[in-house]
Structure formats: C-alpha cells, structure tokens
Enzyme design. Structure first.
Site, PDB file in Angstrom:
ATOM      1  N   PHE A  57       0.802  -1.226   0.000  1.00 26.29           N
ATOM      2  CA  PHE A  57       0.000   0.000   0.000  1.00 26.29           C
ATOM      3  C   PHE A  57       0.836   1.278   0.000  1.00 26.29           C
ATOM      4  CE2 PHE A  57       0.603  -1.340   4.406  1.00 26.29           C
ATOM      5  CZ  PHE A  57       1.082  -0.179   5.003  1.00 26.29           C
ATOM      6  N   THR A  91      -7.819   2.147  13.225  1.00 32.56           N
ATOM      7  CA  THR A  91      -7.392   2.506  11.871  1.00 32.56           C
ATOM      8  C   THR A  91      -8.499   2.282  10.849  1.00 32.56           C
ATOM      9  OG1 THR A  91      -5.104   1.983  12.434  1.00 32.56           O
ATOM     10  CG2 THR A  91      -5.657   2.052  10.092  1.00 32.56           C
ATOM     11  N   ARG A 102     -12.783   8.472  13.652  1.00 35.03           N
ATOM     12  CA  ARG A 102     -12.861   7.549  12.521  1.00 35.03           C
ATOM     13  C   ARG A 102     -14.181   6.782  12.502  1.00 35.03           C
ATOM     14  NH1 ARG A 102      -6.656   5.424  13.075  1.00 35.03           N
ATOM     15  NH2 ARG A 102      -5.672   7.011  11.765  1.00 35.03           N
ATOM     16  N   ASN A 112      -9.293   7.495   6.175  1.00 27.33           N
ATOM     17  CA  ASN A 112      -9.684   7.403   7.586  1.00 27.33           C
ATOM     18  C   ASN A 112      -9.461   8.690   8.386  1.00 27.33           C
ATOM     19  OD1 ASN A 112      -6.923   7.316   7.968  1.00 27.33           O
ATOM     20  ND2 ASN A 112      -6.888   5.267   8.859  1.00 27.33           N
ATOM     21  N   HIS A 115      -4.272  11.082  11.077  1.00 24.75           N
ATOM     22  CA  HIS A 115      -3.125  10.313  11.575  1.00 24.75           C
ATOM     23  C   HIS A 115      -2.788  10.839  12.961  1.00 24.75           C
ATOM     24  CE1 HIS A 115       0.958   8.703  11.967  1.00 24.75           C
ATOM     25  NE2 HIS A 115       1.272   9.908  12.421  1.00 24.75           N
TER      26      HIS A 115
END
Length: 149
Positions: A57, A91, A102, A112, A115
């Site tokens: 990813f 997450t 989230r 999402n 961070h």
C-alpha cells in the site's frame, strides 16, 4: 505536559472536516499549540511513512497524502498520545467505536480522516519532522486549572 503530532488527512480537508476534528480534540481537553495547512512535499511524505516502504500500500499512501492539503498539528495535554489515540479510534473506520473520529467520519482504511502518533517516541520524531521550533507555542489557558488541578 505531553505533546503529540496529529495530521488531518486530505480526505477530511476536502470534506471540510478540519473544524469538526479540531473541535473534538479540544473538547477532550487537548490544547492546540501548533498547526498549519500545507501541501505535503513528496520527500516529507516518504520520510514520514518510511516504515511502510516496500509494503503493497506504500505507493498509494504516498500518492494520497500528497494529493491535496493536510492540516498538521501539535496538541498538548495530560497523556496526550493515549488520549488522542482514543479519540481517533481504530485505523479501520468500520471497526472504530461510535463517537470516535474515525468511527463517525471515516469511510475506509485508506480514507480514515486523521493520523496520530502511536507513542511518545513517534510523537517526538513526527513533531520534529513536521514543525520548526518557532511554529509551536506554549501558553496558559484558564481551563488548565479545571482540567489538571
């Protein structure tokens, strides 16, 4: 007082959620001591997410985080890393608790919203990576007495 790094990601910026996210963080007792809206340079993105280099990813993550502005911030408060992680939620938004950022606002793992540093060591590294010393301030707030005494 503990500090941590948070970054409102491009999906939240594009959805006009900066104010909503900051409001939730402040209502939990964390104080914004540094913040900036910025387009993330490729080099900064690659350094920040260096631990994920080589993972499937990685390229999509770098492409996403540099695709539109982010709002990078430093917040301060008692147990700031753990408190912010709790507010942020898991997450994967589909696994995040209702009431978390989230859980309420995130769409997918890749979109999402935010961070947050996962430890004091990460917080220190990320704050130093994203902010210069003169971009962070300390100030007394009348609410501090209500929160921490």
């Amino acid at each position: 007082m503990e500090r941590t790094f948070l970054m409102i990601k491009p999906d939240a910026v594009q959805r006009n959620l900066i104010g909503e996210v900051i409001s939730r963080i402040e209502r939990k007792g964390l104080k914004l001591v540094g913040g900036k809206l910025m387009q993330v340079p490729m080099e900064l993105a690659e350094t920040h997410y260096g631990e994920h280099q080589g993972k499937p990813f990685y390229n999509d993550l770098i492409s996403f985080i540099t695709s539109a502005p982010v709002f990078a911030m430093v917040v301060e408060g008692e147990d700031a890393v753990n408190v912010s992680r709790h507010i942020i939620g898991s997450t994967n938004p589909s696994e995040a608790s209702p009431g978390s950022i989230r859980g309420d606002l995130g769409l997918t793992v890749g979109r999402n919203i935010i961070h947050g540093s996962d430890s004091l060591d990460s917080a220190e590294r990320e704050i130093n990576l994203w902010f210069n010393e003169n971009e962070i301030t300390s100030y007394a707030s009348p609410r501090d007495a209500w929160l921490y005494e």
